[in-house]
Design a protein around this motif. Structure first.
Motif: not given
Length: 385
Positions: A232, A234, A239-242, A348
């Motif tokens: 994931v 950011t 905006d988050q992109h998975v 993370r």
């Protein structure tokens, strides 16, 4: 393919590296000499309380400490203290101790590990950090144009007024709640092949042939299984992109992208508030790794984050963002600036923008970031130039 053929391929790769090193070193030596002369002529000193956090395990630690003492005595700088790192007391603990004892500027004397751990404590404190590089790689010092191998020039910078704000990367092991802080990194943190390579490098060989020892260690793990993770990311807009089931050899996050000779992340800037994420994969056995080597050489020459047009068995996906969280299917080795962490399945990466104040020479064409200068007075508070 027989053992002799593998040895021949490895020898050819090392020979290619040596040729590139020779070409680059000559240019950098000339630039280094010009920078050092400019530094010696331009740097000024200030009257503050300096604390030197020194790694006594370095071969030149004793000689360096004696030089620092003479240097300060010759310039009338009496308010200094030394704190040595220990097995159970890293640079972070030493820097916190120095701040508690009233230090205005904390100077890391050691390699990238000492610099990284001192920076971990200095981030967000509004106190300046200096660097006297006496390690093997000294990658962050090089990225900041702090001279390596010239103690006088490094000291002149460390006691100067010229300070710059830079970002700190953070890697948090989310499946290890017993850890009380995210691990700082100033250059590159990663999981997978790069961490395995670092962990398996022979310390004695590293002392003899420097960073080339990493290639020897890496050769042992070229055909290890790939890693898989959900990612994931950011971006700068929040905006988050998975991405699910991402396969890779190594996943790296960079604050600076320059290592000796090569550029791993040409777009990385240490004060843009972003991390550069790089997902590296190969296939086709040794051909894939040779393609990957060609990719790194290509982007080192072009200074662009792109693959060689000749690559068919390797991929380097590069993207920028403010954070990335990974869930892995099995525990993976992790490293921050060459220091090994516990294997992890949930991590993370994040960035603290302009969190660290570093004393460094002025901006020039080789710097990888657009530095914004600040002044730090005797109280340690920053102010604009």
């Amino acid at each position: 393919m027989g053992d002799n053929q593998w040895v021949l391929i490895l020898v050819c790769m090392i020979a290619a590296i040596i040729v590139i090193v020779g070409a680059v070193v000559g240019i950098r030596i000339a630039l280094h000499k010009r920078r050092v002369e400019a530094i010696k002529n331009e740097r000024r000193r200030d009257a503050v309380h300096y604390a030197f956090v020194i790694n006594p395990s370095k071969p030149t630690a004793g000689e360096t400490r004696a030089f620092i003492e003479r240097f300060c005595a010759n310039r009338g700088i009496a308010d200094i203290m030394f704190i040595e790192t220990q097995l159970d007391k890293d640079g972070r603990a030493c820097a916190l101790e120095a701040l508690e004892q009233g230090a205005d500027v904390v100077i890391a004397v050691g390699g990238d590990g000492t610099v990284r751990t001192v920076a971990s404590a200095m981030g967000g404190t509004n106190h300046a950090m200096g660097i006297i590089p006496i390690g093997t790689g000294n990658l962050f010092a090089r990225n900041m144009n702090i001279p390596v191998g010239d103690l006088e020039a490094a000291m002149l910078i460390a006691i100067s007024h010229g300070s710059y704000k830079v970002d700190i990367g953070r890697l948090q092991l989310l499946d290890h709640p017993e850890e009380d802080h995210a691990h700082a990194f100033l250059i590159i943190a990663g999981i997978g092949f790069d961490a395995v390579m670092i962990d398996d490098t022979d310390p004695k060989l590293k002392k003899n042939i420097s960073w080339l020892a990493y290639f020897v260690a890496g050769a042992k793990h070229l055909f290890a299984p790939k890693y898989h993770a959900s990612v994931v990311l950011t971006d700068a807009n929040g905006d988050q992109h998975v991405r699910e089931d991402v396969g890779f050899r190594t996943f790296m996050s960079g604050n600076c992208g320059e290592i000796p000779v090569f550029s791993l992340m040409p777009d990385a800037s240490f004060n843009d508030g972003l991390l550069d994420f790089e997902v590296i994969d190969t296939n086709g056995g040794i051909i894939g790794w040779m393609n990957l080597f060609g990719d790194v050489v290509h982007q080192t020459i072009t200074r662009k984050a792109q693959q060689s047009p000749l690559s068919v068995h390797s991929t380097i996906d590069q993207v920028q963002g403010v954070s990335a969280e990974l869930q892995l299917e099995r525990p993976v080795p992790a490293q921050v600036d060459g220091d090994m962490l516990k294997p992890t399945r949930h991590i993370r990466f994040s960035v603290d923008h302009n969190a660290l104040i570093v004393r460094a020479p002025g901006q020039d064409a080789e710097m990888t970031g657009n530095l914004q200068p600040v002044r730090v007075d005797a109280s340690g508070k920053p102010r604009l130039w």
